[in-house]
Scaffold this motif. Sequence first.
Motif, PDB file in Angstrom:
ATOM      1  N   VAL A   1       1.066  -2.461 -10.566  1.00  0.00           N
ATOM      2  CA  VAL A   1       0.950  -3.594  -9.915  1.00  0.00           C
ATOM      3  C   VAL A   1       1.195  -4.392  -9.772  1.00  0.00           C
ATOM      4  CG1 VAL A   1       2.088  -4.685  -7.960  1.00  0.00           C
ATOM      5  CG2 VAL A   1       2.204  -2.336  -7.148  1.00  0.00           C
ATOM      6  N   ASP A   2       0.152  -4.882 -10.106  1.00  0.00           N
ATOM      7  CA  ASP A   2      -0.448  -6.529 -11.422  1.00  0.00           C
ATOM      8  C   ASP A   2      -0.066  -6.581 -11.938  1.00  0.00           C
ATOM      9  OD1 ASP A   2      -2.761  -8.943 -10.603  1.00  0.00           O
ATOM     10  OD2 ASP A   2      -2.938  -7.960 -12.649  1.00  0.00           O
ATOM     11  N   ASP A   3      -0.577  -5.694 -12.984  1.00  0.00           N
ATOM     12  CA  ASP A   3      -0.094  -5.576 -15.140  1.00  0.00           C
ATOM     13  C   ASP A   3       1.472  -5.750 -14.428  1.00  0.00           C
ATOM     14  OD1 ASP A   3      -2.491  -5.390 -15.486  1.00  0.00           O
ATOM     15  OD2 ASP A   3      -2.369  -3.780 -15.770  1.00  0.00           O
ATOM     16  N   GLU A   4       2.289  -5.198 -13.943  1.00  0.00           N
ATOM     17  CA  GLU A   4       3.894  -4.902 -14.439  1.00  0.00           C
ATOM     18  C   GLU A   4       4.728  -6.189 -13.330  1.00  0.00           C
ATOM     19  OE1 GLU A   4       4.868  -3.258 -16.691  1.00  0.00           O
ATOM     20  OE2 GLU A   4       3.193  -2.090 -17.706  1.00  0.00           O
ATOM     21  N   LEU A   5       4.111  -6.295 -12.214  1.00  0.00           N
ATOM     22  CA  LEU A   5       5.205  -6.883 -11.808  1.00  0.00           C
ATOM     23  C   LEU A   5       4.712  -8.032 -11.358  1.00  0.00           C
ATOM     24  CD1 LEU A   5       6.068  -4.445  -8.750  1.00  0.00           C
ATOM     25  CD2 LEU A   5       7.756  -5.097 -11.146  1.00  0.00           C
ATOM     26  N   ASN A   6       3.080  -8.885 -11.722  1.00  0.00           N
ATOM     27  CA  ASN A   6       2.621  -9.767 -11.222  1.00  0.00           C
ATOM     28  C   ASN A   6       2.313 -10.132  -9.457  1.00  0.00           C
ATOM     29  OD1 ASN A   6       0.884 -12.406 -12.175  1.00  0.00           O
ATOM     30  ND2 ASN A   6       3.010 -12.651 -12.408  1.00  0.00           N
ATOM     31  N   GLN A   7       2.477  -8.606  -8.990  1.00  0.00           N
ATOM     32  CA  GLN A   7       2.321  -9.209  -7.595  1.00  0.00           C
ATOM     33  C   GLN A   7       0.844  -8.387  -7.034  1.00  0.00           C
ATOM     34  OE1 GLN A   7       4.380 -10.652  -5.802  1.00  0.00           O
ATOM     35  NE2 GLN A   7       5.340 -11.107  -7.820  1.00  0.00           N
ATOM     36  N   ASN A   8       0.397  -8.886  -5.939  1.00  0.00           N
ATOM     37  CA  ASN A   8      -1.145  -8.331  -5.113  1.00  0.00           C
ATOM     38  C   ASN A   8      -0.744  -7.275  -4.095  1.00  0.00           C
ATOM     39  OD1 ASN A   8      -3.130  -7.953  -3.033  1.00  0.00           O
ATOM     40  ND2 ASN A   8      -4.179  -9.513  -4.401  1.00  0.00           N
ATOM     41  N   LEU A   9      -0.821  -6.267  -4.335  1.00  0.00           N
ATOM     42  CA  LEU A   9      -0.497  -4.956  -3.819  1.00  0.00           C
ATOM     43  C   LEU A   9      -0.549  -5.418  -2.449  1.00  0.00           C
ATOM     44  CD1 LEU A   9       0.481  -1.717  -3.830  1.00  0.00           C
ATOM     45  CD2 LEU A   9      -1.609  -1.071  -3.897  1.00  0.00           C
ATOM     46  N   ALA A  10      -1.953  -5.688  -2.000  1.00  0.00           N
ATOM     47  CA  ALA A  10      -2.595  -5.547  -0.864  1.00  0.00           C
ATOM     48  C   ALA A  10      -1.209  -6.226   0.474  1.00  0.00           C
ATOM     49  CB  ALA A  10      -3.744  -5.823  -0.421  1.00  0.00           C
ATOM     50  N   VAL A  11      -0.535  -7.915  -0.881  1.00  0.00           N
ATOM     51  CA  VAL A  11       0.350  -8.644  -0.056  1.00  0.00           C
ATOM     52  C   VAL A  11       1.635  -7.985   0.274  1.00  0.00           C
ATOM     53  CG1 VAL A  11       0.959 -11.091  -0.359  1.00  0.00           C
ATOM     54  CG2 VAL A  11      -1.150 -10.736  -0.841  1.00  0.00           C
ATOM     55  N   VAL A  12       2.435  -7.956  -0.815  1.00  0.00           N
ATOM     56  CA  VAL A  12       3.196  -7.243  -0.495  1.00  0.00           C
ATOM     57  C   VAL A  12       3.276  -5.426   0.384  1.00  0.00           C
ATOM     58  CG1 VAL A  12       4.221  -8.057  -2.809  1.00  0.00           C
ATOM     59  CG2 VAL A  12       3.231  -5.931  -2.898  1.00  0.00           C
ATOM     60  N   ALA A  13       2.532  -5.032   0.445  1.00  0.00           N
ATOM     61  CA  ALA A  13       2.346  -3.938   1.401  1.00  0.00           C
ATOM     62  C   ALA A  13       1.364  -3.130   1.667  1.00  0.00           C
ATOM     63  CB  ALA A  13       2.579  -2.546  -0.064  1.00  0.00           C
ATOM     64  N   GLY A  14       0.194  -4.481   2.346  1.00  0.00           N
ATOM     65  CA  GLY A  14      -0.685  -4.036   2.839  1.00  0.00           C
ATOM     66  C   GLY A  14      -1.993  -3.158   2.843  1.00  0.00           C
ATOM     67  N   ASP A  15      -2.746  -2.395   3.261  1.00  0.00           N
ATOM     68  CA  ASP A  15      -3.946  -1.896   3.467  1.00  0.00           C
ATOM     69  C   ASP A  15      -3.887  -0.373   3.795  1.00  0.00           C
ATOM     70  OD1 ASP A  15      -4.862  -3.612   1.223  1.00  0.00           O
ATOM     71  OD2 ASP A  15      -5.326  -4.820   3.217  1.00  0.00           O
ATOM     72  N   GLY A  16      -2.717  -0.235   4.461  1.00  0.00           N
ATOM     73  CA  GLY A  16      -2.740   1.724   5.410  1.00  0.00           C
ATOM     74  C   GLY A  16      -3.086   2.288   4.085  1.00  0.00           C
ATOM     75  N   LYS A  17      -2.414   3.740   5.185  1.00  0.00           N
ATOM     76  CA  LYS A  17      -2.275   4.918   4.254  1.00  0.00           C
ATOM     77  C   LYS A  17      -2.222   5.019   2.604  1.00  0.00           C
ATOM     78  CE  LYS A  17      -3.531   7.720   8.446  1.00  0.00           C
ATOM     79  NZ  LYS A  17      -2.912   9.349   8.942  1.00  0.00           N
ATOM     80  N   HIS A  18      -2.259   5.322   1.496  1.00  0.00           N
ATOM     81  CA  HIS A  18      -1.186   5.693   0.050  1.00  0.00           C
ATOM     82  C   HIS A  18      -0.139   6.243   0.300  1.00  0.00           C
ATOM     83  CE1 HIS A  18      -1.897   4.821  -3.529  1.00  0.00           C
ATOM     84  NE2 HIS A  18      -1.059   5.972  -4.449  1.00  0.00           N
ATOM     85  N   ASP A  19       0.376   7.025   0.895  1.00  0.00           N
ATOM     86  CA  ASP A  19       1.813   7.255   1.308  1.00  0.00           C
ATOM     87  C   ASP A  19       2.885   5.543   1.787  1.00  0.00           C
ATOM     88  OD1 ASP A  19       1.293   7.629   3.446  1.00  0.00           O
ATOM     89  OD2 ASP A  19       1.764   9.630   3.943  1.00  0.00           O
ATOM     90  N   LYS A  20       1.707   5.301   3.480  1.00  0.00           N
ATOM     91  CA  LYS A  20       2.655   4.236   3.612  1.00  0.00           C
ATOM     92  C   LYS A  20       2.473   2.725   3.027  1.00  0.00           C
ATOM     93  CE  LYS A  20       4.315   2.271   7.711  1.00  0.00           C
ATOM     94  NZ  LYS A  20       4.447   1.071   7.104  1.00  0.00           N
ATOM     95  N   VAL A  21       1.662   2.514   1.784  1.00  0.00           N
ATOM     96  CA  VAL A  21       1.532   1.466   1.013  1.00  0.00           C
ATOM     97  C   VAL A  21       2.375   2.008   0.324  1.00  0.00           C
ATOM     98  CG1 VAL A  21      -0.396   0.645  -0.896  1.00  0.00           C
ATOM     99  CG2 VAL A  21      -0.658   0.924   1.236  1.00  0.00           C
ATOM    100  N   ILE A  22       2.767   2.986   0.003  1.00  0.00           N
ATOM    101  CA  ILE A  22       4.722   3.183  -1.402  1.00  0.00           C
ATOM    102  C   ILE A  22       5.483   3.151  -0.764  1.00  0.00           C
ATOM    103  CG2 ILE A  22       5.545   4.916  -2.707  1.00  0.00           C
ATOM    104  CD1 ILE A  22       2.388   5.877  -3.552  1.00  0.00           C
TER     105      ILE A  22
END
Length: 349
Positions: free
Chosen positions: A30-51
């Motif tokens: 997400v950082d390399d390809e979308l230039n976004q912070n995963l925690a900001v856009v999808a939170g810190d929950g379980k992996h399937d919920k983050v996706i």
Amino acid sequence: MLKLSNDDRKALREAIQSAYPDRASLEIFVDDELNQNLAVVAGDGKHDKVIFDLIKWAIAKGYIDDLILALAADTENRPDIQQFCRQVLRQRLVLNPPDGVTRELSLDLDPSAWDIDIRSEELEGFLPQQFTFEADVGKLQEGLGLANAVCKITFSDRPARESGTGVLIAPDLVLTNFHVLSREVGADLNALAQTAQFEFGYVSTPFGEPRRTQQLTVAGQTPVVAASPIAQLDYALIRLSPGTNFAVKPVPLNATAQLKPRSPLNILQHPEGEALKVSLSNNGVVKTNEPKGLVLYVNPTKQGASGSPCFDDDWHLVALHHKALQTSFGSVREGILMSAIYPQIASFL
């Protein structure tokens, strides 16, 4: 923007889970390809919920096409994911509109003669953005102000559907394709030009008002002052007899334009002999071949658009529309760069 079905979203979740089975790998993607912070856009929950939340965010923010394109580029060694991405993109890309907008006469020219090298991945990157609020009104007005310099070319001995388009580049000189006059090598272009009519101002009018067009013919017995065959640069420069009442301004040229992939391209054309149409794109250029004098783009065209002027974002003439090409992925259009044509015609301008 892509609109995914429920099945598409489920398949996308499974593809991302398979490609990035842990949070660390997904964060890097997400950082390399979308230039976004995963925690900001999808939170810190379980992996399937983050996706799940990542896809939900991408749809809401208009990043879903970027997400799928990035996934395809990052998983070249995963045929299963590549198949999913390609299937979705092929369903959504509008490279072959259903109304037959790309229908053009064949020139019977092997694409290899032009050194065409176009991969499906290059076309998959084109998700044409529709002009809404993104279109600058001043720029549009500037471009449409050039409409009077574009003409419909018809012939007294041919059906109306075998028309072409031309553009005024000097007070009495029109540029169009060689093949608008003839598709045969060695044809007498001057004689053919004598049968042509150049109609300026052929545009639709409000409330059914009559058109005010100006119909010109060629000047003298040798009106074709310069030309290049179809297999080379496919152009013809024709001198007209404008008369004293003809006050149309030629279009501005840019013979040094460096057209980069995904840069804007706009085309003014008379498709199928109809009233003047404009084909806009803010990311339409696919690639160029400078040595061959070619540019490929995804702007829609029709038969009759041959010889249409292609403009850059500043509405300078940068190419002459030539033809449509079919690829294994879809169709792409091809133009002749003004940087290639200009050195051959500069002395006449």
